[in-house]
Write a protein that holds these residues in place. Structure first.
Motif, PDB file in Angstrom:
ATOM      1  N   ASP A  85       0.900  -1.306   0.215  1.00 55.43           N
ATOM      2  CA  ASP A  85       0.016   0.003   0.070  1.00 55.43           C
ATOM      3  C   ASP A  85       0.954   1.246  -0.073  1.00 55.43           C
ATOM      4  OD1 ASP A  85      -2.037  -1.534  -0.099  1.00 55.43           O
ATOM      5  OD2 ASP A  85      -2.577  -1.432   2.228  1.00 55.43           O
ATOM      6  N   THR A  86       2.026   1.218   0.870  1.00 48.81           N
ATOM      7  CA  THR A  86       2.579   2.635   1.023  1.00 48.81           C
ATOM      8  C   THR A  86       3.435   2.333  -0.450  1.00 48.81           C
ATOM      9  OG1 THR A  86       3.215   1.839   3.396  1.00 48.81           O
ATOM     10  CG2 THR A  86       4.496   3.493   2.561  1.00 48.81           C
ATOM     11  N   SER A  87       4.111   1.577  -1.251  1.00 48.52           N
ATOM     12  CA  SER A  87       4.470   1.707  -2.330  1.00 48.52           C
ATOM     13  C   SER A  87       3.696   2.122  -3.222  1.00 48.52           C
ATOM     14  CB  SER A  87       4.954   0.098  -2.847  1.00 48.52           C
ATOM     15  OG  SER A  87       5.741  -0.485  -1.981  1.00 48.52           O
ATOM     16  N   CYS A  88       2.385   2.081  -3.237  1.00 48.00           N
ATOM     17  CA  CYS A  88       1.494   2.356  -4.434  1.00 48.00           C
ATOM     18  C   CYS A  88       1.449   3.913  -4.176  1.00 48.00           C
ATOM     19  CB  CYS A  88      -0.063   1.928  -4.273  1.00 48.00           C
ATOM     20  SG  CYS A  88       0.058   0.140  -4.987  1.00 48.00           S
ATOM     21  N   GLU A  89       1.273   4.451  -2.710  1.00 44.10           N
ATOM     22  CA  GLU A  89       1.309   5.858  -2.465  1.00 44.10           C
ATOM     23  C   GLU A  89       2.513   6.474  -3.035  1.00 44.10           C
ATOM     24  OE1 GLU A  89      -0.979   4.977   1.613  1.00 44.10           O
ATOM     25  OE2 GLU A  89       0.623   6.315   1.423  1.00 44.10           O
ATOM     26  N   ILE A  90       3.780   5.871  -2.752  1.00 41.77           N
ATOM     27  CA  ILE A  90       5.049   6.462  -3.260  1.00 41.77           C
ATOM     28  C   ILE A  90       5.154   6.814  -4.857  1.00 41.77           C
ATOM     29  CG2 ILE A  90       7.588   6.100  -3.503  1.00 41.77           C
ATOM     30  CD1 ILE A  90       6.733   7.150  -0.776  1.00 41.77           C
TER      31      ILE A  90
END
Lengths: 290, 227
Positions: free
Chosen positions: B172-177
């Motif tokens: 999820d965090t990767s997608c935000e980045i």
């Protein structure tokens, strides 16, 4: 101008952040400069002592007894004209006898012997004591002088010894300075090592080498100067008490001229600052190869 | 062309051949993924862009200037035209979020007024408003990487180079980045990103260059990579 403030701020921040390392480096510099200072004071004093010995060396020229007083005077003039001669002092045979009597503690030496056996003499000082043997040979050739004495053999030995002492003490001082640079380079390398990530980052962001170097140079300068200041304070205290206590006890001819001693202290502080900067220079470049 | 590689090879002193005759071009404004297994040469290729490594053979041009023949003192200027994002963030732990970003501007000698103006703007852009005074240790991984991105953008680079920027982050965090990186690309900055996260790349519809054993084995234009 903007950067200079930044450099000092960064240097100060690094110093206060790594207190233990700061203390270690300041002590290292302090000890090195202290040893250097002791060696220097020893050398200066030894040099002073040797000059003392050397300046005691003088040539005594014995004048032929058959000469008239005007001829003797002429010899005096001839002596003063020789280049390299500092002082010429005439000692008449009467004065010579008085001195001898005083020395031997016999008031009526002349009466005992019957007549004054001494010749007129000239006591000659060279402006450079090392020239004494050479000058003595020249003086010997003057007509009317039948003998020259200056402690032949002993004087040559003395100069040989003093020359070697000078060379050896210079070598020792240079070795000590090199050792100090090495120690400081090592301590500053540790300080830089603890910040290698930051330096790497600065390089990748596009900081110039000098931008990265300056705070470290300032840091090295502060560390070196601080260490040297402490060392000089200790040295000055110790030396001053040595002068006031020892001189009266042992009659050591210590160098106490404020002018000379202060120059040594200032020089040592300069050396400390320089050691800090050179030590930093050796260490910092290794971390800039990114 | 912004970036040109001509027959670039890199052999390390220990004999490892990291890149083998690589030629490629990247244009201004592109978003490029560099993919491949570990040891394929992605990191070496990326390090050559900002001249941390020099090629053993071949020629590299950035904005029409050879960076192989570049002098040491010209390197800072090259690096100032790039922003670098790291897998492990490389934030300075003893500096706050604000200071970490300001640091990038300080070290290139920016004016204090410009720093005061630009840092809050950057932090707002990466979504970290209000976290100025936090230390990196108080932030989540995603937030730390946002600081890293803000720092990389501080000096308005032409290119943003990211080496596995999501490597230490969850999905999820990767997608935000990634959304943040696309956003930056949309504003005109060229982005080059090394990764081996296939899911991210598949959904991106961007150009993909595939490296294997130091060679380019595939170069797919926007949207054609479907593996």
């Amino acid at each position: 101008m903007r950067n200079i403030a930044y450099f000092w701020r960064e240097a100060w921040r690094s110093l206060s952040r790594n207190r233990l390392l700061t203390l270690a480096t300041v002590s290292t510099v302090c000890i090195c400069v202290l040893i250097l200072g002791v060696a220097l004071l020893l050398t200066v004093n030894a040099g002073n002592f040797m000059k003392h010995l050397e300046s005691d060396v003088e040539i005594v020229a014995f004048v032929d007894k058959s000469l008239t007083p005007s001829q003797v005077k002429a010899i005096g003039k001839e002596l003063t004209a020789i280049p390299g001669i500092d002082k010429v002092k005439f000692v008449s045979r009467e004065e010579g006898l008085k001195k001898l009597q005083q020395k031997m503690g016999m008031e009526k030496l002349e009466e005992t012997i019957g007549e004054n056996p001494l010749p007129d003499t000239y006591e000659i000082k060279a402006s450079d004591p090392r020239e004494v043997p050479h000058l003595a040979r020249k003086i010997e050739k003057i007509e009317g002088i039948y003998k020259v004495k200056y402690g032949q053999g002993v004087v040559e030995k003395l100069f040989q010894v003093t020359r070697w002492i000078r060379i050896v003490s210079m070598a020792v001082i240079i070795l000590l300075a090199l050792g100090a640079v090495f120690l400081i380079a090592t301590t500053i390398r540790l300080a830089i090592y603890s910040r290698r990530k930051e330096i790497y980052l600065m390089k990748l962001i596009g900081a110039t080498d000098w931008f990265i170097r300056w705070p470290f140079f300032i840091e090295g300068f502060i560390l070196g100067t601080l260490g040297a200041l402490v060392a000089v304070a200790i040295l000055a205290l110790a030396y001053n008490s040595l002068i006031s206590n020892m001189q009266t006890v042992f009659f050591l001819p210590l160098v106490a001229k404020a002018e000379v001693v202060n120059r040594i202290y200032l020089g040592l502080i300069g050396v400390g600052s320089l050691l800090g900067i050179v030590g930093t220079y050796i260490s910092v470049n290794r971390f800039l190869k990114v | 062309m912004l970036i040109q590689f001509y027959n670039v090879s890199k052999i390390y002193p220990n004999g490892v051949k990291a890149l083998d005759d690589v030629s490629l071009k990247i244009d201004r404004g592109e978003f490029v993924f560099l993919m491949g297994p570990s040891g394929a040469g992605k990191s070496t290729l990326i390090k050559m862009l900002f001249r941390e490594e020099k090629p053993t053979r071949g020629q590299i041009f950035i904005a029409s200037r050879s960076i192989v023949r570049m002098k040491r003192k010209e390197i800072p200027a090259l690096r100032r035209s790039m922003g670098i994002v790291f897998q492990d963030f490389k934030l300075l732990e003893n500096k706050t979020v604000y200071e970490n970003v300001a640091f990038a501007m300080e070290v290139v000698g920016a004016k204090p007024n410009d720093i005061k103006y630009r840092v809050p703007e950057l932090l707002k852009m990466v979504g970290l408003k209000g976290k100025e005074k936090c230390f990196p240790g108080e932030l989540s991984g995603g937030e730390q990487q946002r600081v890293g991105i803000a720092r990389a953008l501080a000096n308005q680079p032409m290119v943003l180079i990211a080496d596995e920027p999501t490597g230490n982050l969850d999905v999820d965090t990767s997608c935000e980045i990634m959304e943040l990186l696309y956003d930056i690309n949309r504003r005109g900055t060229t982005v080059i990103m090394a990764t081996h996260a296939r899911e991210l790349v598949r959904n991106a519809h961007k150009r993909v260059i595939i490296l294997e054993k130091g060679k380019v084995v595939g170069d797919y234009p926007n949207g054609e990579f479907l593996a």
